[in-house]
Design a protein around this motif. Structure first.
Motif, PDB file in Angstrom:
ATOM      1  N   GLU A  29       1.116  -2.798   6.718  1.00  0.00           N
ATOM      2  CA  GLU A  29       1.122  -2.095   5.440  1.00  0.00           C
ATOM      3  C   GLU A  29       2.540  -1.663   5.088  1.00  0.00           C
ATOM      4  O   GLU A  29       3.252  -1.083   5.915  1.00  0.00           O
ATOM      5  CB  GLU A  29       0.201  -0.881   5.480  1.00  0.00           C
ATOM      6  N   SER A  38       0.834  -1.202   0.000  1.00  0.00           N
ATOM      7  CA  SER A  38       0.000   0.000   0.000  1.00  0.00           C
ATOM      8  C   SER A  38       0.868   1.252   0.000  1.00  0.00           C
ATOM      9  O   SER A  38       1.871   1.314   0.723  1.00  0.00           O
ATOM     10  CB  SER A  38      -0.892  -0.007   1.251  1.00  0.00           C
ATOM     11  N   GLY A  80      -8.500   0.460  -3.030  1.00  0.00           N
ATOM     12  CA  GLY A  80      -7.904  -0.066  -1.814  1.00  0.00           C
ATOM     13  C   GLY A  80      -8.711  -1.190  -1.210  1.00  0.00           C
ATOM     14  O   GLY A  80      -9.601  -1.773  -1.839  1.00  0.00           O
TER      15      GLY A  80
END
Length: 276
Positions: free
Chosen positions: A165, A123, A152
């Motif tokens: 992440e 991400s 997302g």
């Protein structure tokens, strides 16, 4: 019933096999470091991971690769995996029930301890990926990677599965597959025996917080440019000093952030040569 994840372990393999054939292998070799990838595009793997040293190590069972096809967990006639964002807005968001089912399959038989088996979502808002992260992952039993798409992933999945992440940099890709391959490559090459010469991993960029020094090879003179004399001197101590000095200079010029961190660890003044 869902399809079993494609996996790769030790194979009897010929030179005629293509990287895609590697994904049709039997169950992974027991104890091998394993990357499990949740993706809408399992055909993207192994990709470059099936080539060169990582591909050879994949053949030999030094590590294992499995893909979990997110589409098989989709809802309805069209196997939808996404829906509109709550609160409105552009784009689509990956559904938590769909991703949760895929992660449940991926996590079957793996340790619940996230130190032993991290679950990572690629991400742009994640923590920057570094060589230290690669080292940490290579020392785990394996890793599960979530390749995002669209706008997302539902936040509740990240909370429920204690997902970490990670970002490769301050830019945006259309999906996480390329980032996943880069992350896997950086970790796999640190697994013992993969590179064949483990010393090379100890003397490369970022291993001591510095960029790597310049490299040269034959011919001694090319287009009027000569290899620095010190590298041809045979004086190993002086060569080591030169390489260290060049690594420090390049890091200071190109990556002031790394240089400041390096100086802080070593008690040095980032704006000078003297120790603090």
């Amino acid at each position: 019933m869902t399809d079993k994840p494609r996996s790769h372990g030790r194979l009897s393999i010929s030179a005629s096999l293509t990287p895609r054939d590697l994904m049709d292998a039997p169950a992974r070799l027991k104890g091998a470091w394993t990357a499990k990838v949740v993706t809408l595009f399992p055909e993207a793997f192994p990709g470059v991971l099936g080539l060169s040293l990582t591909g050879k190590a994949l053949e030999e069972g030094l590590w294992s690769l499995e893909t979990v096809d997110l589409r098989t967990f989709g809802k309805g006639k069209h196997k939808n995996v996404d829906d509109t964002p709550a609160g409105g807005g552009a784009g689509m968001v990956l559904r938590p029930d769909v991703m949760g089912a895929a992660l449940d399959q991926a996590q079957a038989g793996t340790p619940s301890d996230r130190a032993r088996w991290p679950v990572i979502y690629l991400s742009p808002r994640g923590r920057p990926f570094t060589q230290e992260t690669a080292k940490r992952l290579s020392q785990a039993d394996g890793v599960t990677l979530i390749c995002g798409r669209f706008e997302g992933l539902d936040e509740r999945v990240l909370e429920e599965y204690a997902v970490e992440e990670v970002s490769l940099g301050d830019f945006v890709l259309t999906g996480g597959e390329i980032a996943a391959q880069a992350l896997i490559d950086s970790a796999v090459r640190l697994i013992p025996r993969v590179l064949g010469n483990q010393v090379s991993t100890e003397d490369e960029s970022f291993s001591d917080g510095l960029l790597e020094h310049p490299q040269y090879t034959r011919p001694a003179v090319w287009k009027g440019r000569a290899i620095p004399d010190i590298l041809l001197s045979g004086h190993h101590a002086k060569i080591a000093d030169w390489r260290r000095a060049m690594a420090e200079r390049l890091t200071k010029e190109r990556r002031p952030d790394l240089w400041r961190a390096y100086c802080e660890r070593h008690g040095r003044d980032p704006d000078g040569d003297q120790e603090l």
